[in-house]
Enzyme design. Structure first.
Site, short mmCIF file in Angstrom:
data_model
loop_
_atom_site.label_atom_id
_atom_site.label_comp_id
_atom_site.label_asym_id
_atom_site.label_seq_id
_atom_site.Cartn_x
_atom_site.Cartn_y
_atom_site.Cartn_z
NE ARG A 29 -3.90 -2.23 2.03
CZ ARG A 29 -4.74 -2.62 1.07
NH1 ARG A 29 -4.99 -1.85 0.05
NH2 ARG A 29 -5.37 -3.79 1.14
CB VAL A 96 10.32 5.89 -5.91
CG1 VAL A 96 11.16 4.70 -5.48
CG2 VAL A 96 9.78 6.63 -4.68
CG HIS A 100 6.61 2.95 -8.70
ND1 HIS A 100 7.86 3.46 -8.90
CD2 HIS A 100 5.78 4.01 -8.55
CE1 HIS A 100 7.81 4.78 -8.87
NE2 HIS A 100 6.54 5.14 -8.66
CG HIS A 102 1.18 4.87 -8.87
ND1 HIS A 102 1.26 5.46 -7.63
CD2 HIS A 102 2.31 5.23 -9.53
CE1 HIS A 102 2.39 6.15 -7.53
NE2 HIS A 102 3.05 6.03 -8.68
P1 AMP Z 1 6.02 8.14 -8.12
O1 AMP Z 1 5.79 9.59 -7.81
O2 AMP Z 1 5.26 7.64 -9.30
O3 AMP Z 1 7.50 7.83 -8.22
O4 AMP Z 1 5.43 7.33 -6.90
C1 AMP Z 1 6.16 7.02 -5.74
C2 AMP Z 1 5.15 6.62 -4.71
O5 AMP Z 1 5.83 5.96 -3.66
C3 AMP Z 1 4.39 7.81 -4.07
O6 AMP Z 1 2.99 7.66 -4.31
C4 AMP Z 1 4.75 7.70 -2.60
O7 AMP Z 1 3.68 8.04 -1.75
C5 AMP Z 1 5.16 6.24 -2.47
N1 AMP Z 1 6.06 5.93 -1.38
C6 AMP Z 1 7.22 6.55 -1.08
N2 AMP Z 1 7.80 5.96 -0.01
C7 AMP Z 1 6.98 4.94 0.35
C8 AMP Z 1 7.03 3.96 1.37
N3 AMP Z 1 8.05 3.90 2.27
N4 AMP Z 1 6.03 3.06 1.47
C9 AMP Z 1 5.00 3.10 0.59
N5 AMP Z 1 4.90 3.99 -0.40
C10 AMP Z 1 5.87 4.91 -0.53
#
Ligand code: AMP
Length: 114
Positions: A29, A96, A100, A102
């Site tokens: 999540r 990140v 990934h 979403h």
């Molecule tokens: P993006 O902006 O597409 O790179 O999405 C990165 C996502 O990772 C964001 O929606 C963040 O809220 C999520 N995120 C960052 N750190 C964590 C974590 N430790 N656990 C879960 N989600 C995370």
């Protein structure tokens, strides 16, 4: 990658709320959800972004989408619909650098995108 936050989650070095795990994919999540259901699906092998994909990754990426389909059913969002997003690079909003997917659902998504 030792400094990658998602690699640390996959290794169990950072806590996460996991909803799926197999040899290729981990799903957990999102820590800051943008919808009632907000799950991140990540390959267990580090790949920076969609930009780095090669033909050898096709089975893995297909599997990521198959797992997303299963999780959408598990989360009861399949029938009403949901959105799958892969942000890529700075203009794409990727924060990140580990691929990934979403999975967002549980409420109508805003449109248009971009
Ligand atoms: P993006 O902006 O597409 O790179 O999405 C990165 C996502 O990772 C964001 O929606 C963040 O809220 C999520 N995120 C960052 N750190 C964590 C974590 N430790 N656990 C879960 N989600 C995370």
């Amino acid at each position: 990658m030792s400094d990658c936050i998602f690699c640390k989650i996959i290794k169990g070095d950072i806590p996460s709320t996991n909803v799926f795990r197999d040899k290729q994919v981990t799903a957990f999540r999102d820590i800051s959800p943008s919808a009632p259901t907000h799950i991140l699906l990540v390959p267990n092998r580090h790949i920076d972004s969609i930009n780095m994909l090669t033909g050898e990754d096709e089975q893995l990426m297909g599997h990521l989408f198959t797992v997303a389909s299963q999780l959408a059913m598990q989360e009861n969002v399949a029938e009403n619909g949901y959105r799958l997003i892969v942000n890529t690079g700075s203009h794409g909003g990727q924060t990140v650098p580990h691929i990934h997917l979403h999975l967002l659902g549980g409420a109508p998504m805003k449109h248009p995108m971009g």
